[in-house]
Enzyme design. Structure first.
Site, PDB file in Angstrom:
ATOM      1  N   ARG A  50       0.835  -1.194   0.000  1.00 37.04           N
ATOM      2  CA  ARG A  50       0.000   0.000   0.000  1.00 37.04           C
ATOM      3  C   ARG A  50       0.872   1.247   0.000  1.00 37.04           C
ATOM      4  NH1 ARG A  50      -3.928  -1.261   4.999  1.00 37.04           N
ATOM      5  NH2 ARG A  50      -1.912  -1.917   5.812  1.00 37.04           N
ATOM      6  N   ASP A  52       1.473   5.481  -0.136  1.00 40.93           N
ATOM      7  CA  ASP A  52       0.850   6.699   0.381  1.00 40.93           C
ATOM      8  C   ASP A  52       0.493   7.661  -0.747  1.00 40.93           C
ATOM      9  OD1 ASP A  52       1.018   5.948   3.038  1.00 40.93           O
ATOM     10  OD2 ASP A  52       2.990   6.860   3.331  1.00 40.93           O
ATOM     11  N   TYR A 111      12.058  -0.652  -3.853  1.00 45.23           N
ATOM     12  CA  TYR A 111      11.704   0.758  -4.013  1.00 45.23           C
ATOM     13  C   TYR A 111      12.907   1.541  -4.540  1.00 45.23           C
ATOM     14  CZ  TYR A 111       7.411   0.177  -1.260  1.00 45.23           C
ATOM     15  OH  TYR A 111       6.166  -0.203  -0.813  1.00 45.23           O
ATOM     16  N   ARG A 198      11.198   6.614   3.184  1.00 48.61           N
ATOM     17  CA  ARG A 198      11.260   8.072   3.149  1.00 48.61           C
ATOM     18  C   ARG A 198      12.018   8.632   4.354  1.00 48.61           C
ATOM     19  NH1 ARG A 198       5.166   9.728   2.631  1.00 48.61           N
ATOM     20  NH2 ARG A 198       6.062  11.797   2.986  1.00 48.61           N
TER      21      ARG A 198
END
Length: 274
Positions: A50, A52, A111, A198
């Site tokens: 999931r 953001d 990622y 992040r």
């Protein structure tokens, strides 16, 4: 019920994130609505990770169960026909055995975080990179990144609202590379905590700017304290780029009724002309 695995690409800029939200359109809702329009049934899709609001994907993986058996390429093309108004595309679809689960069957997620490191701000990719106008030393960032590899308590790099049962994660890859004005941070693990990538990127940026040392980055990890984290990087530069699975069976598409497929193909062509 036939189960389909699909690879999805999207620009996360206009969405509230992957998951259904009351305050706007999510990627999940956009894809579910598109499938419902061609298949004539309400569906619920399940994703590998999931993302953001503002986070992008070049290789998100989902699975969906449909009442009818369609050709896999029809599922892909018919869904895309109803996604033209939003920046989402189904890259591939295949019929898989019912034991496949996009989230639970995943063994690794990948990622990439993109930093545009130049004085001038981005014009074309404003919502797709993190702009840093001051010089960043990517070699120092990479050196600091290596101190975070392996299994650790990542409480420092975990969002306060993270719902994971444990802060323990194993980071298999964390590499920093520069290509001209762009710095890319590559991260791979079986699973990540909420905001982990992040938070790590924001901390590595401090090291690249010369405001933190390599030892400071490691000390932040060891502190297991969210307050010791550097400023969190924005969602704009983050991309889900891949999900790995062990080998799984792909079902024979010859079992699909060609008459049903022709009906959907006709409907898709009609929609393309609108």
């Amino acid at each position: 019920m036939p189960r389909y695995k699909m690879v999805v690409e999207y620009d996360g800029t206009p969405f509230t994130g992957w998951q259904h939200q009351k305050n706007g359109l999510s990627v999940q809702q956009a894809v579910e609505d598109a499938i419902a329009r061609f298949a004539g049934e309400q569906v619920r899709i399940h994703c590998a990770g999931r993302t953001d609001s503002g986070v992008h994907a070049t290789h998100q993986v989902v699975h969906v169960d449909l009442e009818k058996a369609w050709r896999a390429d029809t599922v892909r093309d018919a869904t895309n026909a109803y996604l033209k108004a939003v920046p989402v595309a189904i890259l591939s679809a295949e019929m898989v055995a019912g034991g496949f689960n996009a989230r639970l069957s995943a063994i690794k997620r990948h990622y990439v975080y993109r930093i545009l490191n130049r004085r001038a701000p981005p014009a074309i990719e404003r919502s797709r990179v993190w702009h840093r106008a001051w010089p960043l030393d990517s070699a120092i960032m990479h050196e600091a990144a290596q101190t975070l590899l392996g299994q650790h308590d990542f409480t420092t790099f975990r969002a306060s609202e993270c719902q994971a049962n444990s802060p323990i994660r194993t980071l298999d890859r964390l590499e920093v590379e520069r290509d001209g004005d762009e710095i890319r941070v590559h991260a791979s693990a079986r699973s990540f905590l909420h905001h982990q990538v992040r938070s790590i990127v924001g901390t590595l940026e401090r090291a690249g700017a010369g405001r933190w040392s390599v030892a400071d980055v490691r000390a932040a990890l060891d502190a297991r304290d969210r307050k010791r984290c550097g400023p969190m990087a924005p969602s704009t530069g983050l991309y889900l780029t891949g999900v790995d699975y062990r080998p799984y069976p792909i079902l024979d598409q010859n079992v699909v009724d060609s008459g049903v497929d022709q009906q959907v193909e006709h409907e898709t062509e009609a929609h393309d002309r609108e």
